[in-house]
Scaffold this active site. Structure first.
Site: not given
Length: 351
Positions: A33, A116, A134
């Site tokens: 991520e 997020y 996001d």
């Protein structure tokens, strides 16, 4: 059917095969991520595989030096992400025994982890019902619910977060969040969304009203400031002069060919020569321009000219954070932005 049911049915048939989805390891999800922020999926895959091969566990990463970590990040850009990841992993090892905590407040408090990323880790690794909102999700939900507020502003972001909370599947929250990621990447794209292929188009208010290409509303980005730089390619006995950038700020701690920000008053070559004299006490002749390039960051744009330079007298002892460096060892250092490409090109010319 509800949004979640339609979305998960589509995801089960169309999910992308991504290396970080092959297990539920929270550390691997975290790494992926962070890498995916501001970077395309296809560009991340090789970096992720190489990273996990070298740093397969939080402990392995925590023991690494920042310079090595930045070297493995080389080319992904936005290097503060790598520094924050290293700091966060060290915190996890020190405070949580090397295991990612399971409470949002604790995850959110780690360096570089926003709402997020925390939502992605908790939902995918721990099956927690936490949204991961996001840009993709902001775009999808602004279309689904025909939101006309600017999605870059806080009220719209809060509204989307609440809507995702209402819709997120109770049994498969991680798959729900990943389905939204895939929908935004494959179907509900920024330009010319592929509505005929969308599993939730019949529930989409923007599609119903024919405004899917108008939404989302986004305020225009400010153009990056133009910065002119001259850099020295100064060689001595097969080695080039390089220096390390300051420990804070843009590209902190990374290595580059000596560079000076240019003013308009003097010719570029004169400014570079005078700067090398004042900083390194070097007498040089600035010769032809070897390479010109433009490198864009989020807030500034470098317009760079790399000049071949020649020493006119013996070089004095260099100050700290500078050295003569063989380009054959170039992969051992984290290079600052475009300087890496120039180093690679110079090395290729020598072979």
């Amino acid at each position: 059917m509800k949004i979640a049911a339609l979305l998960l049915d589509w995801y089960d048939k169309n999910a992308r095969d991504l290396p970080w989805r092959r297990d539920k390891d929270p550390y691997k999800i975290w790494v992926s991520e962070i890498m995916l922020q501001q970077t395309r999926v296809e560009a991340v895959k090789d970096y992720y595989e190489r990273w996990i091969a070298r740093f397969p566990t939080p402990g392995e990463l925590a023991r690494a030096s920042e310079q090595e970590v930045l070297t493995y990040w080389q080319g992904l850009g936005y290097y503060s992400r790598a520094r924050n990841l290293l700091a966060g992993v060290r915190e996890v090892c020190a405070d949580y025994g090397g295991s990612m905590p399971e409470e949002k407040e604790q995850v959110r408090a780690l360096p570089g982890v926003g709402d997020y990323t925390a939502g992605a880790i908790l939902s995918i690794a721990y099956n927690r019902r936490v949204p991961a909102v996001d840009g993709n999700v902001l775009r999808i939900f602004s279309r689904l619910f025909c939101l006309e507020e600017d999605i870059l502003k806080a009220p719209a972001k809060r509204a989307v977060y609440r809507l995702v909370q209402e819709q997120i599947d109770r049994d498969r929250p991680g798959d729900f969040n990943q389905a939204l990621m895939d929908l935004g990447a494959m179907i509900c794209v920024p330009q010319r969304p592929r509505c005929p292929e969308c599993p939730v188009r019949e529930l989409c208010l923007a599609y119903e009203r024919g405004v899917q290409e108008v939404l989302p509303v986004r305020s225009p980005k400010k153009a990056p400031a133009k910065v002119r730089l001259a850099a020295a390619l100064l060689e001595q006995d097969g080695r080039y002069l390089i220096c390390q950038r300051p420990a804070a700020g843009l590209l902190a701690g990374m290595w580059e060919f000596p560079s000076v920000e240019l003013k308009d008053a003097l010719p570029e070559a004169d400014q570079l020569r005078n700067w090398l004299q004042s900083v390194f006490l070097l007498e040089v002749r600035v010769m032809e321009a070897e390479k010109q390039l433009i490198h864009t960051f989020s807030h500034r744009q470098w317009h760079m000219t790399f000049y071949r330079c020649r020493l006119l007298s013996a070089a004095p002892e260099l100050p700290d954070k500078a050295r003569w460096f063989s380009l054959n060892d170039g992969d051992r250092l984290p290079w600052a932005g475009p300087h890496h490409n120039v180093a690679v090109a110079l090395r290729g010319n020598k072979e």
